[in-house]
Design a protein around this motif. Structure first.
Motif, PDB file in Angstrom:
ATOM      1  N   ARG A  45      51.193  34.664  37.307  1.00  0.00           N
ATOM      2  CA  ARG A  45      51.278  34.090  35.961  1.00  0.00           C
ATOM      3  C   ARG A  45      50.449  34.852  34.938  1.00  0.00           C
ATOM      4  NH1 ARG A  45      48.854  29.921  35.209  1.00  0.00           N
ATOM      5  NH2 ARG A  45      47.777  29.494  37.183  1.00  0.00           N
ATOM      6  N   LEU A  46      49.237  35.245  35.332  1.00  0.00           N
ATOM      7  CA  LEU A  46      48.282  35.768  34.360  1.00  0.00           C
ATOM      8  C   LEU A  46      48.205  37.289  34.299  1.00  0.00           C
ATOM      9  CD1 LEU A  46      45.337  33.230  34.845  1.00  0.00           C
ATOM     10  CD2 LEU A  46      47.277  33.113  33.271  1.00  0.00           C
ATOM     11  N   GLN A  47      48.623  37.967  35.368  1.00  0.00           N
ATOM     12  CA  GLN A  47      48.597  39.433  35.403  1.00  0.00           C
ATOM     13  C   GLN A  47      47.233  40.008  34.986  1.00  0.00           C
ATOM     14  OE1 GLN A  47      51.366  41.280  36.479  1.00  0.00           O
ATOM     15  NE2 GLN A  47      52.196  39.275  36.986  1.00  0.00           N
ATOM     16  N   PRO A  48      46.160  39.703  35.721  1.00  0.00           N
ATOM     17  CA  PRO A  48      44.839  40.235  35.370  1.00  0.00           C
ATOM     18  C   PRO A  48      44.757  41.736  35.592  1.00  0.00           C
ATOM     19  CG  PRO A  48      44.767  39.211  37.521  1.00  0.00           C
ATOM     20  CD  PRO A  48      46.130  38.904  36.951  1.00  0.00           C
ATOM     21  N   ASP A  49      43.790  42.349  34.941  1.00  0.00           N
ATOM     22  CA  ASP A  49      43.558  43.786  35.129  1.00  0.00           C
ATOM     23  C   ASP A  49      42.754  44.030  36.409  1.00  0.00           C
ATOM     24  OD1 ASP A  49      44.711  44.559  32.580  1.00  0.00           O
ATOM     25  OD2 ASP A  49      42.912  43.701  31.675  1.00  0.00           O
ATOM     26  N   VAL A  50      41.746  43.186  36.637  1.00  0.00           N
ATOM     27  CA  VAL A  50      40.842  43.358  37.771  1.00  0.00           C
ATOM     28  C   VAL A  50      40.658  42.015  38.471  1.00  0.00           C
ATOM     29  CG1 VAL A  50      38.489  43.952  38.497  1.00  0.00           C
ATOM     30  CG2 VAL A  50      39.616  45.282  36.692  1.00  0.00           C
ATOM     31  N   VAL A  51      40.668  42.048  39.801  1.00  0.00           N
ATOM     32  CA  VAL A  51      40.378  40.865  40.601  1.00  0.00           C
ATOM     33  C   VAL A  51      39.059  41.088  41.337  1.00  0.00           C
ATOM     34  CG1 VAL A  51      41.108  39.408  42.523  1.00  0.00           C
ATOM     35  CG2 VAL A  51      42.817  40.316  40.928  1.00  0.00           C
ATOM     36  N   LEU A  52      38.102  40.167  41.147  1.00  0.00           N
ATOM     37  CA  LEU A  52      36.886  40.181  41.956  1.00  0.00           C
ATOM     38  C   LEU A  52      37.159  39.312  43.166  1.00  0.00           C
ATOM     39  CD1 LEU A  52      33.717  39.949  39.684  1.00  0.00           C
ATOM     40  CD2 LEU A  52      34.721  41.930  40.787  1.00  0.00           C
ATOM     41  N   MET A  53      37.164  39.907  44.348  1.00  0.00           N
ATOM     42  CA  MET A  53      37.670  39.266  45.556  1.00  0.00           C
ATOM     43  C   MET A  53      36.585  39.067  46.616  1.00  0.00           C
ATOM     44  SD  MET A  53      40.487  38.180  47.121  1.00  0.00           S
ATOM     45  CE  MET A  53      41.881  39.006  46.321  1.00  0.00           C
ATOM     46  N   THR A  76      47.310  45.728  39.208  1.00  0.00           N
ATOM     47  CA  THR A  76      46.093  44.910  39.272  1.00  0.00           C
ATOM     48  C   THR A  76      45.115  45.527  40.268  1.00  0.00           C
ATOM     49  OG1 THR A  76      47.250  42.861  38.692  1.00  0.00           O
ATOM     50  CG2 THR A  76      45.159  42.647  39.850  1.00  0.00           C
ATOM     51  N   LYS A  77      43.906  45.820  39.820  1.00  0.00           N
ATOM     52  CA  LYS A  77      42.903  46.461  40.667  1.00  0.00           C
ATOM     53  C   LYS A  77      42.045  45.405  41.362  1.00  0.00           C
ATOM     54  CE  LYS A  77      43.952  50.495  38.692  1.00  0.00           C
ATOM     55  NZ  LYS A  77      44.636  50.064  37.468  1.00  0.00           N
ATOM     56  N   VAL A  78      41.765  45.622  42.643  1.00  0.00           N
ATOM     57  CA  VAL A  78      40.930  44.690  43.412  1.00  0.00           C
ATOM     58  C   VAL A  78      39.563  45.308  43.664  1.00  0.00           C
ATOM     59  CG1 VAL A  78      40.639  43.443  45.577  1.00  0.00           C
ATOM     60  CG2 VAL A  78      42.915  43.619  44.539  1.00  0.00           C
ATOM     61  N   LEU A  79      38.523  44.573  43.273  1.00  0.00           N
ATOM     62  CA  LEU A  79      37.145  44.944  43.570  1.00  0.00           C
ATOM     63  C   LEU A  79      36.560  43.859  44.457  1.00  0.00           C
ATOM     64  CD1 LEU A  79      34.504  46.531  43.237  1.00  0.00           C
ATOM     65  CD2 LEU A  79      34.146  45.349  41.061  1.00  0.00           C
ATOM     66  N   VAL A  80      36.280  44.200  45.701  1.00  0.00           N
ATOM     67  CA  VAL A  80      35.708  43.227  46.630  1.00  0.00           C
ATOM     68  C   VAL A  80      34.247  42.990  46.269  1.00  0.00           C
ATOM     69  CG1 VAL A  80      35.074  42.777  49.031  1.00  0.00           C
ATOM     70  CG2 VAL A  80      37.284  43.844  48.496  1.00  0.00           C
ATOM     71  N   LEU A  81      33.877  41.706  46.202  1.00  0.00           N
ATOM     72  CA  LEU A  81      32.487  41.332  45.944  1.00  0.00           C
ATOM     73  C   LEU A  81      32.117  40.257  46.960  1.00  0.00           C
ATOM     74  CD1 LEU A  81      30.012  41.693  44.070  1.00  0.00           C
ATOM     75  CD2 LEU A  81      30.875  39.731  42.770  1.00  0.00           C
ATOM     76  N   THR A  82      31.295  40.611  47.936  1.00  0.00           N
ATOM     77  CA  THR A  82      31.056  39.727  49.074  1.00  0.00           C
ATOM     78  C   THR A  82      29.649  39.904  49.619  1.00  0.00           C
ATOM     79  OG1 THR A  82      31.917  39.108  51.271  1.00  0.00           O
ATOM     80  CG2 THR A  82      31.956  41.443  50.679  1.00  0.00           C
ATOM     81  N   THR A  83      29.281  39.041  50.548  1.00  0.00           N
ATOM     82  CA  THR A  83      27.991  39.198  51.228  1.00  0.00           C
ATOM     83  C   THR A  83      28.137  39.966  52.530  1.00  0.00           C
ATOM     84  OG1 THR A  83      28.286  37.067  52.344  1.00  0.00           O
ATOM     85  CG2 THR A  83      27.080  37.054  50.265  1.00  0.00           C
ATOM     86  N   PHE A  84      29.375  40.267  52.932  1.00  0.00           N
ATOM     87  CA  PHE A  84      29.632  40.863  54.237  1.00  0.00           C
ATOM     88  C   PHE A  84      29.893  42.364  54.122  1.00  0.00           C
ATOM     89  CE2 PHE A  84      31.064  36.446  54.317  1.00  0.00           C
ATOM     90  CZ  PHE A  84      30.245  35.947  55.317  1.00  0.00           C
TER      91      PHE A  84
END
Length: 212
Positions: A45-53, A76-84
């Motif tokens: 629906r929103l078509q974001p530029d970047v996803v913080l995953m 859409t670009k994915v940037l992983v943001l995690t503790t692992f």
């Protein structure tokens, strides 16, 4: 303006990130999702530029969601943001299409810089993660860990199997992959036949041991 989608199963994390990111004049958080499946619905629906995953989430984890986004929404670009920072998480996420991988102890200014870099098409990796990401390049295939029968599955069947590992039922898989339930049933039948598994429960246990 960089339009960002936040994907994390913890509301307090999403709220904190939204406040942090929107302090930058060139960033706007346009949506949030509590798991990978919901993220796919929002992206359509929103078509974001970047996803913080985030990585570990219920229903559909961040690794599976990253692969689905890369296939279905390549802009859409994915940037992983995690503790692992496990080797397998880093290498799988990068192999499946993530453009970056950071840990949640990243400084706010560094996170903002990474988002801008991802938006421009660059790759960003947190300290000490470069070698782990190289596994996705230097390891030709996970054949030593995965049984050879997996090579008989199509990419779409692997998507279905990965979702089965997360506990998703046919309806949830259909929604996640934008397929009909009948099509999903056919994929499940093919998977059982090709992997010589007795039933769906056995397939889910088998898949969980591979993709955990």
């Amino acid at each position: 303006m960089i339009r960002i989608l936040l994907v994390d199963d913890q509301l307090i994390i999403r709220q904190g990130l939204k406040s942090l990111l929107e302090s930058n004049s060139d960033m706007q958080v346009i949506g949030e999702a509590e798991n990978g499946q919901r993220a796919l619905e929002v992206i359509s629906r929103l078509q974001p530029d970047v996803v913080l995953m985030d990585i570990r989430m219920p229903v559909m984890d961040g690794v599976a969601a990253t692969g689905a986004i890369a296939r279905q929404y390549p802009d859409t670009k994915v940037l992983v943001l995690t503790t692992f920072d496990d080797d397998e998480y880093v290498s799988q996420a990068m192999r499946l299409g993530a453009k970056g991988y950071l840990l949640k102890d990243t400084e706010p200014d560094e996170l903002a810089l990474a988002i801008r870099a991802i938006y421009k098409g660059h790759t960003q990796l947190g300290p000490g993660l470069f070698e782990k990401a190289l596994i996705s390049v230097t390891t030709p295939a996970p054949s030593m860990k995965h049984p050879p029968e997996l090579g008989q599955l199509t990419p779409r069947e692997l998507d279905v199997l990965r979702l089965m590992a997360s506990g998703a039922n046919n309806r949830e898989i259909a929604q996640s992959l934008f397929l009909s339930e009948n099509t999903v049933k056919n994929y499940v039948t093919n998977i059982l036949s090709r992997l010589n598994l007795r039933d769906r429960t056995q397939a889910a246990l088998f898949a969980h041991s591979l993709f955990k």
